[in-house]
Design a protein around this motif. Structure first.
Motif, mmCIF file in Angstrom:
data_model
loop_
_atom_site.group_PDB
_atom_site.id
_atom_site.type_symbol
_atom_site.label_atom_id
_atom_site.label_comp_id
_atom_site.label_asym_id
_atom_site.label_seq_id
_atom_site.Cartn_x
_atom_site.Cartn_y
_atom_site.Cartn_z
ATOM 1 N N ALA A 239 0.837 -1.200 0.000
ATOM 2 C CA ALA A 239 0.000 0.000 0.000
ATOM 3 C C ALA A 239 0.873 1.252 0.000
ATOM 4 O O ALA A 239 0.593 2.213 -0.715
ATOM 5 N N HIS A 240 1.926 1.237 0.800
ATOM 6 C CA HIS A 240 2.843 2.374 0.845
ATOM 7 C C HIS A 240 3.492 2.584 -0.524
ATOM 8 O O HIS A 240 3.578 3.709 -1.017
ATOM 9 N N PHE A 241 3.928 1.512 -1.142
ATOM 10 C CA PHE A 241 4.602 1.603 -2.439
ATOM 11 C C PHE A 241 3.654 2.076 -3.530
ATOM 12 O O PHE A 241 3.997 2.921 -4.343
ATOM 13 N N TYR A 242 2.435 1.547 -3.550
ATOM 14 C CA TYR A 242 1.503 1.859 -4.627
ATOM 15 C C TYR A 242 0.685 3.122 -4.413
ATOM 16 O O TYR A 242 0.267 3.765 -5.364
ATOM 17 N N PHE A 243 0.400 3.467 -3.154
ATOM 18 C CA PHE A 243 -0.567 4.522 -2.932
ATOM 19 C C PHE A 243 -0.046 5.783 -2.259
ATOM 20 O O PHE A 243 -0.642 6.836 -2.419
ATOM 21 N N ASP A 244 1.014 5.710 -1.458
ATOM 22 C CA ASP A 244 1.486 6.873 -0.729
ATOM 23 C C ASP A 244 1.838 8.025 -1.663
ATOM 24 O O ASP A 244 2.787 7.944 -2.445
ATOM 25 N N GLY A 245 1.059 9.072 -1.583
ATOM 26 C CA GLY A 245 1.316 10.276 -2.351
ATOM 27 C C GLY A 245 0.980 10.190 -3.817
ATOM 28 O O GLY A 245 1.077 11.182 -4.544
ATOM 29 N N LYS A 246 0.542 9.056 -4.291
ATOM 30 C CA LYS A 246 0.257 8.883 -5.723
ATOM 31 C C LYS A 246 -1.002 9.647 -6.164
ATOM 32 O O LYS A 246 -1.131 9.982 -7.323
ATOM 33 N N PHE A 247 -1.915 9.859 -5.225
ATOM 34 C CA PHE A 247 -3.157 10.523 -5.581
ATOM 35 C C PHE A 247 -3.324 11.867 -4.869
ATOM 36 O O PHE A 247 -4.438 12.377 -4.767
ATOM 37 N N ALA A 248 -2.251 12.426 -4.400
ATOM 38 C CA ALA A 248 -2.289 13.708 -3.696
ATOM 39 C C ALA A 248 -2.800 14.817 -4.604
ATOM 40 O O ALA A 248 -3.455 15.747 -4.143
#
Length: 177
Positions: A165-174
């Protein structure tokens, strides 16, 4: 679960109705009711329902639902009504506790994010029974379900694994915020 399920299945297979009821009530009281009322799940490290032990409880509960065809007790609309009542009660309790300023107590009965909550547990069983009773016959709906089914478990695993989740989602949709 792969390693534990054969032992749980043995109990499900060999217990009679009275033993199953006693085991279920014990599991329910120890792992849902007491942590909800006492707001304490640390005794068994249940991590608000994100633990292997809670998964075993759910597996056992599902086995009992299957063994005794619990979903047939009520019609679909009654199971849906039980689910709605549990969720509304959960919301109402949270609303009241927020209104009187006691929300900081963290009383787990109102919590939507704590799977151990009695209301969430009962509501989850009711919602499971709603879907168990569904009889989908329309071929277009079946083909849509068959299309999405293989990827659902993978999406669940990705979302529940903190590293992924951290790799795929962290900050990706900010940028959408």
């Amino acid at each position: 679960m792969f390693l534990i399920s054969p032992f749980v299945n043995l109990g499900l297979k060999h217990f009679n109705k009275k033993q199953d009821l006693a085991a279920f009530l014990s599991v329910f009281i120890i792992f849902s009711l007491l942590p909800t009322v006492l707001n304490q799940d640390a005794a068994f490290n249940l991590n608000q329902g994100y633990s292997v032990l809670w998964f075993i409880v759910l597996y056992y509960t599902g086995g009992l639902l299957h063994k005794y065809n619990v979903f047939k007790i009520f019609k679909t609309y009654k199971w849906l009504l039980i689910y709605i009542i549990c969720m509304l009660a959960s919301w109402l309790i949270r609303f009241v506790l927020e209104s009187i300023g006691l929300i900081e107590t963290g009383f787990a009965l109102y919590s939507f994010n704590c799977y151990l909550s009695v209301l969430n547990f009962i509501g989850g069983i009711a919602l499971f029974c709603v879907f168990k009773r569904l009889n989908i016959t329309k071929s277009s709906v079946i083909s849509i379900i068959k299309f999405f089914t293989p990827v659902c478990f993978g999406v669940y695993l990705i979302h529940n694994n903190m590293s992924l989740a951290h790799f795929y989602f962290d900050g990706k949709f900010a940028f959408l915020a």
